[in-house]
Write an enzyme that holds these catalytic residues in place. Structure first.
Site, mmCIF file in Angstrom:
data_model
loop_
_atom_site.group_PDB
_atom_site.id
_atom_site.type_symbol
_atom_site.label_atom_id
_atom_site.label_comp_id
_atom_site.label_asym_id
_atom_site.label_seq_id
_atom_site.Cartn_x
_atom_site.Cartn_y
_atom_site.Cartn_z
ATOM 1 N N ASP A 32 1.269 -1.099 0.311
ATOM 2 C CA ASP A 32 0.091 -0.116 0.002
ATOM 3 C C ASP A 32 0.910 0.945 0.575
ATOM 4 O O ASP A 32 1.653 1.721 -0.686
ATOM 5 C CB ASP A 32 -1.033 0.352 1.105
ATOM 6 C CG ASP A 32 -2.001 1.139 1.548
ATOM 7 O OD1 ASP A 32 -2.983 1.375 0.270
ATOM 8 O OD2 ASP A 32 -1.692 1.868 1.778
ATOM 9 N N HIS A 49 -6.788 -7.883 -0.107
ATOM 10 C CA HIS A 49 -5.622 -6.129 0.145
ATOM 11 C C HIS A 49 -4.478 -6.698 0.667
ATOM 12 O O HIS A 49 -3.759 -5.829 0.478
ATOM 13 C CB HIS A 49 -6.451 -4.832 0.518
ATOM 14 C CG HIS A 49 -5.507 -3.647 0.371
ATOM 15 N ND1 HIS A 49 -5.006 -3.331 -0.562
ATOM 16 C CD2 HIS A 49 -4.593 -2.928 1.032
ATOM 17 C CE1 HIS A 49 -3.800 -2.667 -0.234
ATOM 18 N NE2 HIS A 49 -4.551 -1.982 0.744
ATOM 19 N N TYR A 57 -2.382 10.989 2.181
ATOM 20 C CA TYR A 57 -3.800 11.453 0.933
ATOM 21 C C TYR A 57 -3.286 12.680 0.209
ATOM 22 O O TYR A 57 -3.758 13.648 -0.860
ATOM 23 C CB TYR A 57 -4.394 11.171 1.124
ATOM 24 C CG TYR A 57 -5.149 9.476 1.103
ATOM 25 C CD1 TYR A 57 -5.253 8.465 0.187
ATOM 26 C CD2 TYR A 57 -4.601 9.139 3.331
ATOM 27 C CE1 TYR A 57 -5.269 7.357 0.439
ATOM 28 C CE2 TYR A 57 -5.019 7.455 2.213
ATOM 29 C CZ TYR A 57 -5.356 6.821 1.619
ATOM 30 O OH TYR A 57 -4.869 5.659 1.832
#
Length: 318
Positions: A101, A294, A231
């Site tokens: 990730d 994930h 982000y």
């Protein structure tokens, strides 16, 4: 075998918490969102038992590492600086790097900026994507999957913090870590992503309530602003990365993906990682697709550990 040791190290202007075990060549294990060093608990001991010095940090903004307030302190330049500081602390010119990730993104950019410091790279679920010459990342996300995406919703300071705060931390961790959707992660109009995610009533066999509580307790202490700031720095990354437009990742690399990861089929990731463009950008590349979601390093811990070790062993021999 020695126990996992914990310490805080000064690197790149912050204090970074690390978990470490074993002796031998240095291996950095880099977690993603929303995780901590504990995500690598299976791989730490496995790799240490096979003759490696394994270091799993809490990335900046997470767990017991410092969490700068400004989103501008979470660019890939900062993340790479943190990792170079770790290598310098241990007196190592090179390390193996394994990331998932956001940890994969950190590993890709460490390999891009400083290939001289990376012996070999393993990334999970997030491939290396070329920088768009014209469109910033947040606008790209909005165009591709809409404003209900978690990437878009995390942009506005305070918005995601407020929506997450309506749940206890254990519930938040269950909503994310147990995510088994395979389509795009997009909330319907007018709905926050945290409200959209389901809370599973039954736990899968690969994680326990106690494991989830470890995460919940740490996020209760540190909060989510640091993680959200990764982000919020995405468009700034785009600006910083302009000089590397079109650059290749030259270090030996293994990419591991779960075939049921979010958007793997629907967003074209499968075609991309199995196609020619990815291999042209990462010429020394091996791609492995496993049955999993994930958080595959936890879900399929033994398989992933074996894939990592086989790669490290091969590079060591070469």
């Amino acid at each position: 075998m020695s126990e996992v040791n914990h310490q805080r190290i000064k690197t790149n202007g912050i204090w970074m918490h690390i978990a470490e075990q074993g002796k031998g060549p240095l291996v950095l294990l880099l977690h993603g969102f929303p995780e901590i060093w504990y995500s690598w608990r299976h791989q730490i001991t496995y790799l240490a038992n096979h003759g490696y010095h394994v270091v799993a940090p809490d990335m900046r903004g997470y767990g017991d590492s410092d969490s700068p307030l400004s989103p501008n302190s979470y660019t890939v330049v900062h993340l790479v600086g943190d990792l170079i500081g770790l290598l310098d602390h241990f007196g190592q010119q090179q390390a193996f790097v394994v990331g998932t990730d956001w940890g994969a993104i950190a590993g890709w950019h460490l390999s891009l900026f400083r290939p001289d410091r990376v012996k070999g790279l393993v990334t999970l679920n997030v491939p290396y994507f070329p920088r768009s010459p014209n469109t910033k990342p947040i606008e790209s996300v909005r165009q591709m999957i809409g404003e209900g995406s978690h990437v878009f919703q995390f942009q506005e300071p305070g918005r995601a913090e407020w929506s997450f705060a309506r749940y206890d931390y254990l519930t938040v961790m269950k909503k994310f870590l147990l995510l088994n959707r395979t389509d795009n992660l997009v909330a319907p109009p007018g709905m926050e992503i945290i409200d959209y995610l389901e809370t599973p009533s039954l736990l899968p066999s690969w994680i326990t309530e106690e494991d989830l509580q470890v995460y919940a307790d740490k996020f209760l202490e540190s909060g989510f602003t640091g993680p959200f700031n990764y982000y919020r720095a995405m468009d700034l990354n785009w600006e910083y990365l302009a000089p590397w437009q079109g650059s290749k990742i030259t270090v030996p690399t293994k990419f591991i993906a779960g075939d049921k990861d979010i958007g793997f089929e629907t967003l074209g990731t499968k075609e991309y990682v199995e196609g020619d463009v990815f291999k042209s950008l990462v010429p020394n590349l091996e791609v492995v697709i496993l049955d999993g979601h994930h958080f595959i390093h936890q879900e399929k811990a033994q398989e992933v550990s074996h894939e990592i070790l086989s790669f490290l062993s091969k590079i060591s021999v070469d």
